[in-house]
Design a protein around this motif. Sequence first.
Motif, mmCIF file in Angstrom:
data_model
loop_
_atom_site.group_PDB
_atom_site.id
_atom_site.type_symbol
_atom_site.label_atom_id
_atom_site.label_comp_id
_atom_site.label_asym_id
_atom_site.label_seq_id
_atom_site.Cartn_x
_atom_site.Cartn_y
_atom_site.Cartn_z
ATOM 1 N N THR A 1 0.774 -1.277 0.042
ATOM 2 C CA THR A 1 -0.220 -0.109 0.027
ATOM 3 C C THR A 1 1.042 1.253 0.046
ATOM 4 O OG1 THR A 1 0.090 0.124 2.551
ATOM 5 C CG2 THR A 1 -1.865 -1.140 1.328
ATOM 6 N N GLY A 2 1.973 1.176 0.408
ATOM 7 C CA GLY A 2 3.005 2.445 0.607
ATOM 8 C C GLY A 2 2.682 3.054 1.860
ATOM 9 N N CYS A 3 1.573 2.485 2.584
ATOM 10 C CA CYS A 3 1.240 3.389 3.871
ATOM 11 C C CYS A 3 1.918 2.345 5.230
ATOM 12 C CB CYS A 3 -0.322 3.031 3.934
ATOM 13 S SG CYS A 3 -1.130 4.160 2.839
ATOM 14 N N MET A 4 1.948 2.853 6.183
ATOM 15 C CA MET A 4 2.365 2.336 7.335
ATOM 16 C C MET A 4 1.439 2.065 8.192
ATOM 17 S SD MET A 4 5.047 1.152 8.881
ATOM 18 C CE MET A 4 5.683 0.786 10.466
ATOM 19 N N SER B 1 9.944 4.163 7.043
ATOM 20 C CA SER B 1 10.070 5.602 7.904
ATOM 21 C C SER B 1 9.247 6.283 6.914
ATOM 22 C CB SER B 1 11.584 6.108 8.107
ATOM 23 O OG SER B 1 12.116 6.305 6.766
ATOM 24 N N THR B 2 8.979 6.345 5.477
ATOM 25 C CA THR B 2 8.203 7.279 4.704
ATOM 26 C C THR B 2 7.066 6.606 3.927
ATOM 27 O OG1 THR B 2 9.573 6.408 2.881
ATOM 28 C CG2 THR B 2 10.389 8.129 4.450
ATOM 29 N N TRP B 3 6.108 7.280 3.407
ATOM 30 C CA TRP B 3 5.178 6.637 2.650
ATOM 31 C C TRP B 3 5.206 6.927 1.411
ATOM 32 C CZ3 TRP B 3 3.364 11.082 0.433
ATOM 33 C CH2 TRP B 3 3.303 12.150 0.915
ATOM 34 N N SER B 4 4.414 6.235 0.527
ATOM 35 C CA SER B 4 4.150 6.344 -0.930
ATOM 36 C C SER B 4 2.899 6.647 -1.374
ATOM 37 C CB SER B 4 5.029 5.299 -1.659
ATOM 38 O OG SER B 4 4.789 5.491 -3.313
ATOM 39 N N TYR B 5 2.351 7.762 -1.917
ATOM 40 C CA TYR B 5 0.918 7.964 -1.999
ATOM 41 C C TYR B 5 0.988 8.396 -3.717
ATOM 42 C CZ TYR B 5 0.257 8.565 2.979
ATOM 43 O OH TYR B 5 0.227 8.412 4.268
ATOM 44 N N ALA C 1 6.795 12.011 3.919
ATOM 45 C CA ALA C 1 6.645 11.900 5.413
ATOM 46 C C ALA C 1 6.051 12.977 5.764
ATOM 47 C CB ALA C 1 8.184 12.044 5.803
ATOM 48 N N ALA C 2 5.306 12.536 6.938
ATOM 49 C CA ALA C 2 4.491 13.401 7.497
ATOM 50 C C ALA C 2 4.374 13.617 8.974
ATOM 51 C CB ALA C 2 2.937 13.286 7.187
ATOM 52 N N THR C 3 4.339 14.721 9.565
ATOM 53 C CA THR C 3 4.289 14.865 10.963
ATOM 54 C C THR C 3 2.678 15.336 11.565
ATOM 55 O OG1 THR C 3 5.196 16.983 11.132
ATOM 56 C CG2 THR C 3 6.782 15.218 11.047
ATOM 57 N N SER C 4 2.365 14.935 12.631
ATOM 58 C CA SER C 4 1.192 15.265 13.340
ATOM 59 C C SER C 4 1.406 16.666 13.975
ATOM 60 C CB SER C 4 0.592 14.287 14.174
ATOM 61 O OG SER C 4 0.310 13.186 13.416
ATOM 62 N N SER D 1 5.273 9.820 10.537
ATOM 63 C CA SER D 1 6.842 9.831 10.198
ATOM 64 C C SER D 1 7.638 10.412 11.309
ATOM 65 C CB SER D 1 6.975 10.398 8.915
ATOM 66 O OG SER D 1 6.230 9.953 7.840
ATOM 67 N N PRO D 2 8.932 9.890 11.434
ATOM 68 C CA PRO D 2 9.402 8.463 10.766
ATOM 69 C C PRO D 2 9.328 7.170 11.535
ATOM 70 C CG PRO D 2 11.321 9.538 11.976
ATOM 71 C CD PRO D 2 10.158 10.437 12.282
#
Length: 478
Positions: free
Chosen positions: A118-121, A270-274, A284-287, A333-334
């Motif tokens: 999925t490219g998601c964590m 550690s990263t995503w693929s959308y 990579a995204a942070t809350s 992330s990460p």
Amino acid sequence: MKILALEASTTSAKTMLFDTEAGEVQVRSRRFELGGPDAAVRDGDAICAQLLALGRENAAGQPVDLIVLSGTWHGLTLRARDLTAVTPVMEWPYTGAQDLSARLRRDDEFTRWFHDRTGCMVNASYPVFKLLHLREQGADVAGRLALDQPTLIFARLTGEVWTNASLASGTGLLNARTGQWDAEIIDRLGLGDVVLPPLHSSTATAPLTAPGAAALGLRAGIPVLTPGPDGGLSQVGDLATEPGEMTFSMGTSGALRIATRHPSLSPSLSTWSYRSPVGPLSGAATSGCGNCVDWARERLFGADADYADLEPLPSADAADLPVFLPFLFGERSPGWQDQRRGGWLELQPHHTRAHLYQSVLEGIVYSLYHCYRELVAVHGAPRRIVLSGGVLSSPTWTQLTADVFGADMEVSPRQHSSIVGAVRMGLQATGSDMRHPAFDGGIPEVIRPRGERRDRYDAGFARYLDQYARTAPPEVGP
């Protein structure tokens, strides 16, 4: 041609009316009025109504030819077939599934398998785990439509329950390589009885219905473009769609996104693929970002404190600051530890409110730099970085960001890059060039790092990493 863009962001309704011939742009925004104490759980129909009301104001008396939509990735609302709400919209900050996700992450084989497909964590922010959490809590998900806020708005306007691969890539249910719903993921997680919206092109349109037209004060039949995610549309808005081009947004949350030729997955998870509406993205995204600054301002200086008055407080010469971990809203992330918590560490008696505030700004940037280093490890240094978001309202914080990253930052000239991206997709859908003089032209401002600050921020980042490692949350039980 006149294009009406509507965006439901994390905190606000935003609209843009764009006249392609005159090049005139008319923007309005308004913070959402939320009916409960948790901003991560929202009444999807109330959000839709507030957005459409603002769109009606902006388009009053105008002959609109096309409607385009933007909204957030990762939201989930369950709906009956007639779109009646079964659950509110649980947006990306919702952490109800954090314990479930932590249990699943203990299975390394499953975590890697899921990420590879999925490219998601495995993380509470993704709709797939919100679905599992709802079912674990006893909710009946069978036969329910699984939508997000942008898809719900599109359905309210057109009567069609459609989405596209770009928006769906943030669900954890889309195959990263095929761009289709992943039957193997759905089967293994036992979600085959959940109804997912059909996938259509990012340039597909459906006509505005009579009820939708009445809500907007427009004529029925106007084509409405399938919605896009604000993160992916920002990439389009800033024309950073060629491989190696990065957008870096620092708003309520923080995100770094780099365009790639093919879906690209991190070996360290550690990263995503959308997907953006025009191609693959690695990111990579942070809350925790602007929301942490808002929190610190209110608690340190009071809710009425003006950011302009706080701007002079940080000092580039300040040493021995506290370490701030910006995980008040969990971690994406990460490390993807939903249960991670934030706050100040290494506090000393001489630290003042100014020290605490500056440490918040630095801690947020260190967290994002941590993400950046993970992306560079996979893709190499980006050819170009375009910075946008609320950070630009603070010259001090903007310069700090460039100094910590040690990289030139091109300032986005577009205050609402995601809405501009939606308009660009509308231009493409009608056969026009995405570029337009109203949005493009001129030499961009570039923020350059101050090399003399390098040692100071390298030391600060090392302290941050040390405390990050020391505060990893414990594993949860089975």
